[in-house]
Scaffold this active site. Structure first.
Site, short mmCIF file in Angstrom:
data_model
loop_
_atom_site.label_atom_id
_atom_site.label_comp_id
_atom_site.label_asym_id
_atom_site.label_seq_id
_atom_site.Cartn_x
_atom_site.Cartn_y
_atom_site.Cartn_z
N SER A 40 0.87 -1.19 0.00
CA SER A 40 0.00 0.00 0.00
C SER A 40 0.91 1.23 0.00
O SER A 40 1.01 1.96 0.97
CB SER A 40 -0.94 -0.02 1.21
OG SER A 40 -0.26 0.20 2.41
N HIS A 154 -3.42 -5.90 2.74
CA HIS A 154 -2.55 -6.96 3.25
C HIS A 154 -3.28 -8.27 3.54
O HIS A 154 -2.69 -9.21 4.06
CB HIS A 154 -1.84 -6.50 4.54
CG HIS A 154 -0.92 -5.34 4.31
ND1 HIS A 154 -0.43 -4.57 5.34
CD2 HIS A 154 -0.39 -4.83 3.17
CE1 HIS A 154 0.35 -3.62 4.85
NE2 HIS A 154 0.39 -3.76 3.54
N GLN A 162 -6.37 -1.41 7.60
CA GLN A 162 -5.26 -2.30 7.25
C GLN A 162 -4.59 -2.98 8.45
O GLN A 162 -4.25 -4.15 8.38
CB GLN A 162 -4.23 -1.48 6.46
CG GLN A 162 -3.01 -2.22 5.99
CD GLN A 162 -2.10 -1.32 5.17
OE1 GLN A 162 -2.35 -1.08 4.00
NE2 GLN A 162 -1.06 -0.79 5.79
N GLU A 163 -4.36 -2.22 9.55
CA GLU A 163 -3.54 -2.75 10.64
C GLU A 163 -4.13 -2.47 12.01
O GLU A 163 -4.49 -1.33 12.31
CB GLU A 163 -2.12 -2.15 10.57
CG GLU A 163 -1.46 -2.42 9.24
CD GLU A 163 -0.09 -1.74 9.09
OE1 GLU A 163 0.48 -1.28 10.11
OE2 GLU A 163 0.39 -1.66 7.95
N GLU A 204 1.61 -9.37 6.96
CA GLU A 204 2.52 -9.01 8.04
C GLU A 204 2.45 -9.98 9.21
O GLU A 204 2.90 -9.69 10.31
CB GLU A 204 2.27 -7.56 8.49
CG GLU A 204 2.53 -6.58 7.35
CD GLU A 204 2.53 -5.13 7.76
OE1 GLU A 204 2.15 -4.82 8.91
OE2 GLU A 204 2.90 -4.29 6.92
N ASP A 240 -3.58 1.46 11.99
CA ASP A 240 -3.24 2.10 10.71
C ASP A 240 -4.34 1.75 9.72
O ASP A 240 -4.28 0.74 9.03
CB ASP A 240 -1.89 1.60 10.19
CG ASP A 240 -1.55 2.19 8.82
OD1 ASP A 240 -2.29 3.09 8.37
OD2 ASP A 240 -0.55 1.75 8.21
N GLU A 282 -2.59 6.05 12.60
CA GLU A 282 -1.76 6.34 11.42
C GLU A 282 -2.64 6.39 10.16
O GLU A 282 -3.55 5.58 10.01
CB GLU A 282 -0.72 5.21 11.30
CG GLU A 282 0.14 5.25 10.05
CD GLU A 282 1.02 4.00 9.93
OE1 GLU A 282 1.33 3.36 10.97
OE2 GLU A 282 1.40 3.64 8.80
N ASP A 309 1.88 8.46 7.25
CA ASP A 309 2.75 7.51 6.55
C ASP A 309 2.72 7.88 5.06
O ASP A 309 3.63 8.56 4.57
CB ASP A 309 2.24 6.09 6.81
CG ASP A 309 2.88 5.04 5.92
OD1 ASP A 309 3.91 5.32 5.28
OD2 ASP A 309 2.36 3.90 5.85
N LYS A 334 10.14 5.15 6.97
CA LYS A 334 10.50 3.96 6.18
C LYS A 334 11.65 4.35 5.26
O LYS A 334 11.47 5.23 4.41
CB LYS A 334 9.31 3.51 5.33
CG LYS A 334 8.10 3.00 6.12
CD LYS A 334 6.88 2.90 5.20
CE LYS A 334 5.75 2.08 5.81
NZ LYS A 334 4.49 2.23 5.04
N HIS A 362 8.88 -1.28 9.20
CA HIS A 362 9.15 -2.28 8.14
C HIS A 362 8.24 -1.98 6.95
O HIS A 362 7.50 -0.99 6.95
CB HIS A 362 8.85 -3.68 8.69
CG HIS A 362 7.39 -3.89 8.97
ND1 HIS A 362 6.80 -5.11 8.97
CD2 HIS A 362 6.38 -2.99 9.25
CE1 HIS A 362 5.52 -4.98 9.23
NE2 HIS A 362 5.24 -3.72 9.41
N ARG A 363 8.25 -2.86 5.92
CA ARG A 363 7.26 -2.84 4.85
C ARG A 363 6.51 -4.17 4.89
O ARG A 363 6.95 -5.13 5.51
CB ARG A 363 7.90 -2.67 3.47
CG ARG A 363 8.71 -1.41 3.27
CD ARG A 363 7.98 -0.12 3.59
NE ARG A 363 6.76 0.12 2.84
CZ ARG A 363 6.58 1.07 1.95
NH1 ARG A 363 7.58 1.90 1.67
NH2 ARG A 363 5.41 1.24 1.34
N SER A 364 5.38 -4.22 4.19
CA SER A 364 4.62 -5.48 4.21
C SER A 364 5.38 -6.60 3.49
O SER A 364 5.24 -7.78 3.82
CB SER A 364 3.25 -5.28 3.59
OG SER A 364 3.34 -4.69 2.31
N LYS A 385 7.34 -0.47 14.29
CA LYS A 385 6.37 -1.51 13.93
C LYS A 385 7.05 -2.44 12.93
O LYS A 385 7.69 -1.99 11.97
CB LYS A 385 5.06 -0.94 13.40
CG LYS A 385 5.09 -0.21 12.08
CD LYS A 385 3.64 0.08 11.60
CE LYS A 385 3.61 0.61 10.18
NZ LYS A 385 2.23 0.79 9.67
P1 PGA Z 1 3.11 -1.25 2.99
O1 PGA Z 1 2.16 -0.92 4.23
O2 PGA Z 1 4.44 -1.68 3.47
O3 PGA Z 1 2.34 -2.36 2.27
O4 PGA Z 1 3.16 -0.01 2.15
C1 PGA Z 1 2.64 -0.54 5.47
C2 PGA Z 1 1.92 0.66 6.02
O5 PGA Z 1 0.95 1.18 5.42
O6 PGA Z 1 2.30 1.13 7.08
ZN ZN Z 2 0.81 2.89 6.97
#
Ligand code: PGA
Ligand code: ZN
Length: 416
Positions: A40, A154, A162-163, A204, A240, A282, A309, A334, A362-364, A385
């Site tokens: 994403s 994800h 998403q999270e 993740e 998030d 987030e 982000d 990131k 991190h990244r997904s 995270k």
């Molecule tokens: P991504 O997502 O690593 O798939 O971009 C992580 C996030 O949105 O924090």
């Molecule tokens: Zn994010």
């Protein structure tokens, strides 16, 4: 000085190609790093170079590999380097585009991280100590944010957010935080198996049960925290939503089948913050909905960490603008969003200058590379995270954090 630069195509945690780089110094030491990959991604991120070829559905990185072993190797082995900033600037100049599209941010980030390891080696200190010196920071053991329920881009379920993360803000050490994360994860696993007869995972490592309502996800989380024997002072929640993923445009969003305008979405978040122990939010709004960000920050900025982000993409200029325009009080960090280690330091500095907090991420799509564990300790931002407390590419980072703590027990644990 650098005597050779090698690169190769390897697989990431989603089974797609990514690039791994190895630098050799004239003392014979070898320093490696591998690029992560988002799913994403924000529109303003530095961009990856992927092969326009049928192999791996067009996701191969052989052109990125060739760029590192060609032009990048020629530049890096031509002269000695004073420091990471000089080296990063040369990489950026060699690429010649603002978003690193020519050589690829995936290639450049791996080179920049490997070079950082080389500089730490030359300084004779652990990577996190070198990072602390580079950034003038006091090292700090961070609060890990374990992403234990996955939705959005994800996971295959209908959960728009998403999270859903658990954050042991009120425990005494990294070891205790990892234990709380693991115990809560397993309590959640039992509940998910029991209620949904499945414990399938998202990218993740968090569970991805067939739910659509964020409230149901938060109920599961709060119950798991209690079942594992923790209070919500010890273990809090962070979310998030990654609102780009459910933005309809024109200030409208769609959550669990309901259409909400930006004001109604702010009301919705406000309600969730009142009902659940959520301490950090987030990407509550889409990356271009600046009006939404201002409304959200005005309403909840005094009670919660409001973090950008996709909004900031680890770009110092965007972070400064976000502070001036009152979009947020926190920035996600990131390395591959901006592309080099020294610019990542600049992004953290920009946040600090504006009294904003930071969380390293991190990244997904990940590899076993643990660079971000040293980055978060060395910059002392106090939050990271790295996904669930399960799966090799996620736990590599948490294990590295525990290892740093064991080697240096005097480091304090907690939020900055
Ligand atoms: P991504 O997502 O690593 O798939 O971009 C992580 C996030 O949105 O924090
Ligand atoms: Zn994010």
């Amino acid at each position: 000085s650098i005597t050779s630069v090698r690169a190769e195509q390897v697989l990431d945690s989603r089974g797609w190609p990514t690039i791994s780089v190895a630098l050799t110094l004239d003392d014979g030491s070898v320093h490696e790093a591998a690029a992560p990959a988002g799913a994403s991604t924000g529109a303003f991120e530095a961009v990856e170079l992927r092969d326009d070829a049928p192999e791996y559905s067009g996701r191969g990185v052989l052109n990125a590999v060739a760029g590192v072993e060609g032009a990048v190797a020629a530049t890096l082995t031509a002269t000695p380097w004073d420091g990471i900033r000089q080296l990063d600037d040369a990489l950026r100049e060699l690429d010649g585009t603002p978003n690193l599209a020519r050589l690829g941010a995936n290639a450049i980030v791996a080179v920049s991280m490997a070079a950082s390891r080389g500089f730490a080696h030359l300084a004779g200190v652990p990577l996190y100590v070198w990072i602390a010196a580079q950034t003038g920071s006091d090292p700090l053991m961070p609060v890990p944010h374990f992403n234990v329920l996955n939705g959005g881009a994800h996971a295959a379920n209908d959960l728009d957010f998403q999270e859903f993360m658990i954050a042991p803000v009120g425990v005494g050490s990294e070891q205790d935080a990892v234990r709380a994360g693991s115990e809560t994860y397993h309590a959640l696993q039992a509940a998910v198996r029991d209620q949904f007869h499945t414990a399938g995972l998202g990218d993740e490592g968090g569970f991805a049960p067939p739910i659509a309502n964020p409230v149901q996800a938060l109920d599961l989380l709060v119950a798991a925290i209690a079942t594992a024997g923790y209070t919500t002072d010890q273990v809090k929640v962070a979310i998030d939503p990654a609102a780009n993923g459910f933005y309809l445009g024109d200030g409208n969003y769609q959550v669990d089948g309901r259409r909400l305008d930006r004001r109604q979405l702010v009301d919705y978040y406000d309600g969730l913050l009142g009902d659940y122990p959520i301490w950090s939010l987030e990407d509550g709004m889409a990356e271009n909905d600046f009006e939404g960000w201002q409304l959200l920050f005005e309403r909840v900025g005094d009670r919660a960490q409001v973090m950008g982000d996709d909004l900031f993409v680890t770009d110092p200029a965007r972070i400064r603008q976000g502070a001036a325009e009152h979009y947020a009080n926190s920035a996600l960090i990131k390395v591959n969003q901006i592309g080099t280690v020294s610019q990542t330091f600049d992004a953290i500095a920009a946040a600090r200058e504006n009294d904003m907090t930071c969380m390293v991420s991190h990244r997904s799509g990940e590899t076993p590379d643990t660079f971000i564990a040293d980055l978060v300790v060395g910059t002392g931002v106090g939050q990271i995270k790295s996904g669930a407390p399960a799966r090799g590419e996620r736990v590599a980072k948490y294990n590295r954090l525990m290892s740093i703590e064991r080697s240096e027990p005097r480091l304090r644990y907690g939020l900055r």
